[in-house]
Design a protein around this motif. Structure first.
Motif, PDB file in Angstrom:
ATOM      1  N   THR A 119       0.839  -1.200   0.000  1.00 59.88           N
ATOM      2  CA  THR A 119       0.000   0.000   0.000  1.00 59.88           C
ATOM      3  C   THR A 119       0.869   1.242   0.000  1.00 59.88           C
ATOM      4  O   THR A 119       1.801   1.365   0.809  1.00 59.88           O
ATOM      5  N   ASP A 154      -3.523  -0.008   6.558  1.00 58.47           N
ATOM      6  CA  ASP A 154      -4.709  -0.702   6.063  1.00 58.47           C
ATOM      7  C   ASP A 154      -5.468  -1.325   7.226  1.00 58.47           C
ATOM      8  O   ASP A 154      -4.863  -1.836   8.185  1.00 58.47           O
ATOM      9  N   THR A 174      -8.934   2.329   5.632  1.00 58.59           N
ATOM     10  CA  THR A 174      -7.694   2.794   6.262  1.00 58.59           C
ATOM     11  C   THR A 174      -7.931   3.101   7.734  1.00 58.59           C
ATOM     12  O   THR A 174      -8.958   3.689   8.103  1.00 58.59           O
TER      13      THR A 174
END
Length: 763
Positions: free
Chosen positions: A679, A735, A743
């Motif tokens: 991410t 995450d 999030t």
């Protein structure tokens, strides 16, 4: 030439007058009193203020006079004097006989009549009642409770002044620059209160003798030491202890002071059964020393020094140490009763070292900034209406940007950077009549960049186009900037006044950091062929009013500051490596404006103050935030501090402080994307979000245990963050473990319910 003509004409004009001059000292310790006032009883508009060494000079027509001495926490005195010749009159001041210090913060002069705006003097001996973190009476934590001053973070000793960054504060200890005024990553300051005599904060509009920073000057002076008798004082706290010894070298001629402090958190770490913890290091120590000796009635020498060091490490695997060292040699010389000279040779050094030793890899990183400074200053007490100050300062800076050495690696590092910073100044404190007090002057700053280090030429996109070569003695660039200073007060009546001020400041040393708190590895970089001096123009206007025989003091100040050559990082810049910094920077303009409200109660069993600041700080730099104005990181809309001290009786004193401020402007991610199952967050608007607002309530109590002629002791209790508010220190993002498309924001808080107790003594 103009100065010499002015002085010569003043001497002729005063030929039929006589001068009374001398020093004002504390009766018990012999310490010189800074900023004490002497006024003529029959005409209080005629008077004088002692300089930084307790010296005064007052020229009057021949005759008989009564002079009134006034100074906070000292008994007033009426002193008769007959002027039929030049007269030397040293004054011995007697402290008020009271166990509780009622006034915590006081003006250097009457807050109504003094021309200087944005100035606050802290009486170090009167901070003892306030609640503090870890039991340490930290002067920099007290400064953060003043209007226009904001804490840089929870427990942090750094501060912002009128929208300026942390590095825009000039912090001096006996005239020496302190580049990193903090211990333990900012939770303690370098200043041991037991070694200090006087602390004065100038918020932007500082006298002409100060230069080199845009936002403020914090002028700290150490105790000279008792020249009457020997004393030992100290304190024992939960995580630190301190001890100070002072006394005469020769009674009434010279004295010394030696003060030391150390934390012992590392001792408690050693008790842990975990070997990773018990081999860790986490402590600091510092030492203050000062010696002075009276060579003659006209000459006195001072030698003062400071040395402090922090150690942080994990066994032999990783370690970092950093610290300051300063030294000041001063010579006071009385050229005549009206002309006072101070010559200083000053040394300052800040450095850090990082050691890594892991899996056969060993390396050391070293960075340093070192100064040598020569100063000369003349105070000319021309007449009761004019006091002239003229002088120069010449600083040679050597900056080691970062050197990496190791047993199995090739030494990596950049050559030292050498610059020369000069300032020439003249100022005058002018009292044209009973209503006006005016301070005006000008400082000429000259910053010279020498060769020998790497310098670059950048292309239109800011990338390195060419590396320029200069010899060590080559002058690469001279920056010359005039800095006018003006401040004035107009007395409306006995209890109120209007004040106005304007000043221009320049700054040629800049702190490079991308952390949100004070970090020992932050780097100082000097102005060069690409990085220009920062320039700020500050204007301010204020109304000041006292009530009920000066029991209450009220002030309202408004300010506007426009800044040029402001520095910020390009999006995605990384300043933690040893690459050239210039391609990572962008330059533009800034503005800061606000209103400061302050109300003090200075007398009685119940004392304290309320300060509130409403402000805005913005930056505009092409290449950032679509070239639009954006919030500076230190922008805070609201900042409120409330301080209260209550004397229950002669034994007990209670205190409390409350702080509230708007959260810092920060850059939070606006979205995210996935690359190779990793991410990556992306950011859009610079500083377009806010941390949650900050609030905290502290309590303190001091119990006097003994108060005898040759021995005093007390025990102090305090609770920091009494209601356990979880103020965010940092917010990170990850995450959601249950849904990667979402999030999580993780908030880290540092301090909740921090009790402390300390025992202090003096004999």
């Amino acid at each position: 030439m103009f100065t010499l003509v002015f002085i010569f004409s003043s001497i002729i004009a005063s030929a039929q007058k006589f001068t009374v001059s001398g020093t004002i000292k504390d009766k018990k310790s012999g310490e010189a009193l800074i900023g004490a006032t002497l006024v003529v009883v029959n005409d209080p508009t005629i008077g004088v203020v002692t300089n930084e060494y307790g010296y005064y000079s007052l020229t009057l027509p021949k005759g008989d006079y009564k002079l009134l001495f006034r100074y906070v926490s000292y008994n007033m005195q009426e002193i008769p004097v007959t002027l039929d010749k030049n007269t030397k009159l040293d004054i011995i001041a007697e402290p008020e006989d009271r166990q509780l210090k009622e006034v915590v913060v006081s003006s250097k002069l009457s807050n109504v009549r003094n021309a200087q705006m944005g100035m606050t003097k802290l009486n170090v001996q009167e901070m003892k009642a306030l609640p503090v973190l870890f039991g340490e009476r930290d002067v920099m934590k007290i400064v953060q409770l003043l209007p226009g001053v904001e804490s840089a973070g929870d427990g942090n000793s750094g501060f912002y002044v009128r929208g300026g960054a942390v590095d825009q504060n000039l912090i001096l200890l006996d005239e020496a620059i302190v580049y990193n005024p903090s211990h333990l990553l900012g939770f303690f300051s370098t200043f041991n209160s037991d070694a200090l005599k006087d602390v004065t904060l100038y918020k932007g509009t500082a006298p002409a003798q100060f230069g080199g920073r845009l936002s403020s000057v914090m002028d700290v002076k150490m105790n000279d030491g008792n020249d009457k008798e020997y004393h030992v004082s100290g304190g024992i706290g939960l995580i630190s202890s301190k001890l100070a010894v002072e006394g005469p070298i020769v009674k009434d001629k010279g004295s010394f002071l030696i003060s030391g402090r150390r934390t012992y958190a590392d001792i408690f770490l050693g008790l842990s059964p975990d070997t990773n913890i018990n081999r860790s290091r986490l402590y600091f120590y510092d030492l203050n020393t000062k010696f002075n000796y009276k060579l003659s009635d006209k000459d006195r020498l001072f030698l003062s020094g400071y040395f402090g060091k922090d150690q942080l490490g994990l066994g032999s695997v990783f370690g970092i140490n950093w610290g300051n060292a300063t030294g000041t040699l001063r010579w006071n010389h009385l050229i005549s009763p009206k002309l006072f000279s101070n010559t200083s040779l000053i040394f300052s050094d800040y450095n850090y070292n990082i050691n890594v030793n892991n899996s056969g890899f060993s390396a050391k990183i070293h960075s340093e900034i070192r100064d040598w400074n020569l100063k000369e200053e003349l105070d000319y007490f021309s007449n009761p209406k004019n006091t002239i100050r003229v002088g120069f300062s010449s600083i040679y800076h050597t900056i080691t940007p970062g050197t990496i050495t190791g047993a199995n690696i090739t030494t990596v590092g950049k050559p030292d950077n050498h610059t020369w910073e000069n300032g020439i100044y003249i100022s005058n404190a002018w009292k044209p009549n009973s209503r006006w007090n005016i301070d005006y002057g000008i400082r000429l700053s000259i910053f010279t960049v020498f060769g020998g280090s790497e310098m670059y030429e950048l292309d239109a996109k800011g990338a390195i186009k060419d590396t320029l070569k200069y010899g060590k003695s080559d002058v690469v660039k001279n920056y010359i900037n005039p800095e006018p200073r003006f401040s004035a007060s107009y007395t409306l009546n006995e209890n109120s006044s209007l004040k106005a001020a304007y000043t221009r400041n320049t700054q040629s040393l800049h702190l490079i950091s991308n952390s949100t708190s004070s970090n020992p590895t932050d780097k100082w970089v000097a102005t060069n062929n690409i990085i220009k001096p920062e320039i700020a123009d500050l204007g301010s206007l204020g109304y000041f009013r006292n009530f009920k025989n000066n029991m209450y003091e009220l002030s309202v100040e408004g300010y506007y500051k426009y800044s040029q050559n402001q520095i910020d990082y390009k999006d995605g810049a990384n300043v933690l490596n040893n690459d050239a910094i210039e391609p990572k920077l962008l330059f533009g303009q800034g503005r800061a404006y606000g209103l400061e409200f302050s109300a003090h109660k200075t007398q009685g069993k119940f004392t304290g103050w309320i300060s509130y600041t409403l402000s805005k700080t913005e930056t505009q730099i092409n290449g950032i935030n679509n070239n639009q104005w954006y919030n500076a990181r230190q922008d805070r809309t609201h900042n409120l501090s409330v301080v209260a001290v209550y004397e229950v009786n002669k034994k007990w004193t209670l205190s409390s402080s409350f702080v509230y401020y708007t959260g810092d402007a920060v850059s939070f991610p606006s979205g995210k994307y996935n690359i190779n199952n990793q991410t990556v967050f992306y950011y859009t608007e610079r500083n377009g979000y806010r941390m949650p607002s900050y609030n905290r309530l502290d309590f303190g109590a001091t119990r006097q245990l003994a108060h005898r002629k040759h021995f005093t002791s007390e025990i102090s209790f305090s609770v920091y963050n009494a209601y356990g508010q979880q103020n965010p220190y940092i917010i990170t993002f990850q995450d959601d473990p249950n849904d990667a498309s979402k999030t999580q924001a993780l908030q880290t808080a540092l301090f909740r319910f921090v009790p402390s107790v300390s025992y202090n003594f003096k004999f």
